[in-house]
Enzyme design. Sequence first.
Site, PDB file in Angstrom:
ATOM      1  N   ASP A 101      30.655 -19.566 -20.904  1.00 16.18           N
ATOM      2  CA  ASP A 101      29.268 -19.096 -20.925  1.00 16.18           C
ATOM      3  C   ASP A 101      28.321 -20.300 -20.906  1.00 16.18           C
ATOM      4  OD1 ASP A 101      30.297 -16.566 -21.240  1.00 16.18           O
ATOM      5  OD2 ASP A 101      30.072 -16.585 -23.417  1.00 16.18           O
TER       6      ASP A 101
HETATM    7  N1  URA Z   1      34.684 -16.402 -24.731  1.00 16.60           N
HETATM    8  C1  URA Z   1      33.347 -16.278 -24.794  1.00 16.60           C
HETATM    9  O1  URA Z   1      32.822 -15.368 -25.425  1.00 16.60           O
HETATM   10  N2  URA Z   1      32.594 -17.198 -24.148  1.00 16.60           N
HETATM   11  C2  URA Z   1      33.126 -18.249 -23.480  1.00 16.60           C
HETATM   12  O2  URA Z   1      32.373 -19.057 -22.938  1.00 16.60           O
HETATM   13  C3  URA Z   1      34.522 -18.363 -23.433  1.00 16.60           C
HETATM   14  C4  URA Z   1      35.286 -17.433 -24.060  1.00 16.60           C
END
Ligand code: URA
Length: 232
Positions: A101
């Site tokens: 993310d």
């Molecule tokens: N899980 C998440 O919620 N975000 C990420 O960036 C990676 C794994």
Amino acid sequence: MRLDRFLSETTELTRSLAKKALHRGDVSVDGEVVKNPATQVGEASRVTWNDEPLALVGLRYLLLHKPAGVECTARRTLYPRAIDLVDLPKAERLQTVGRLDVDTTGLVLLTDDGQWSHRVTSPKHRRGKVYRVTLAEPLEGEALARAVEAFAEGVMLDGEEKPTRSAELAMREPTVAELTLYEGKYHQVKRMFAAVGHHVVALHRESIGPLALGDLPEGEWRELTAEEIAAF
Ligand code: URA
């Protein structure tokens, strides 16, 4: 490979601009001006464009320490992209292996080898991805025991058809967890903690299988070694 394709692979030129450059006489092969776009060239050919030597870009395998505010996407958005941090020719050909993310930091792999990328992400190979997860509230006692069990057994997340694969949860501090996942669903870590009533305030990926960030500074990348590539 055809010369016009070679030019489009090694320069910013599209195939049609490459043909125009050839037509103008801007391109030489082994010291001779060549105008025919169908001319075959190979690894050993010395191709120059406006006297600049050109070389094919091989497959690349990189490990990036992603900062927050950077997106793992190919299309341009409001944020800088992971590939924008890589100062290599034709960096736009690289793709991130899975995604983090925009607010998640840590280890991201980039490659232009689609098959390798598939091997890294395939849950079949059971490569653990280790996340450091900072929670808004402490997770302790009975609630922790329940979360450890739920994550080990699999959590049914909204909108998914199957529960998550067995994952390992341990606490490093009352609000700092270590979670090891063997798959990568959308926002998986945040959704798993939400499923046990906890909010993630910071998320950082430390490793994927044998690959770890080590002391690579945030925003920097390095090439994987042949041994690291072969590990997948
Ligand atoms: N899980 C998440 O919620 N975000 C990420 O960036 C990676 C794994």
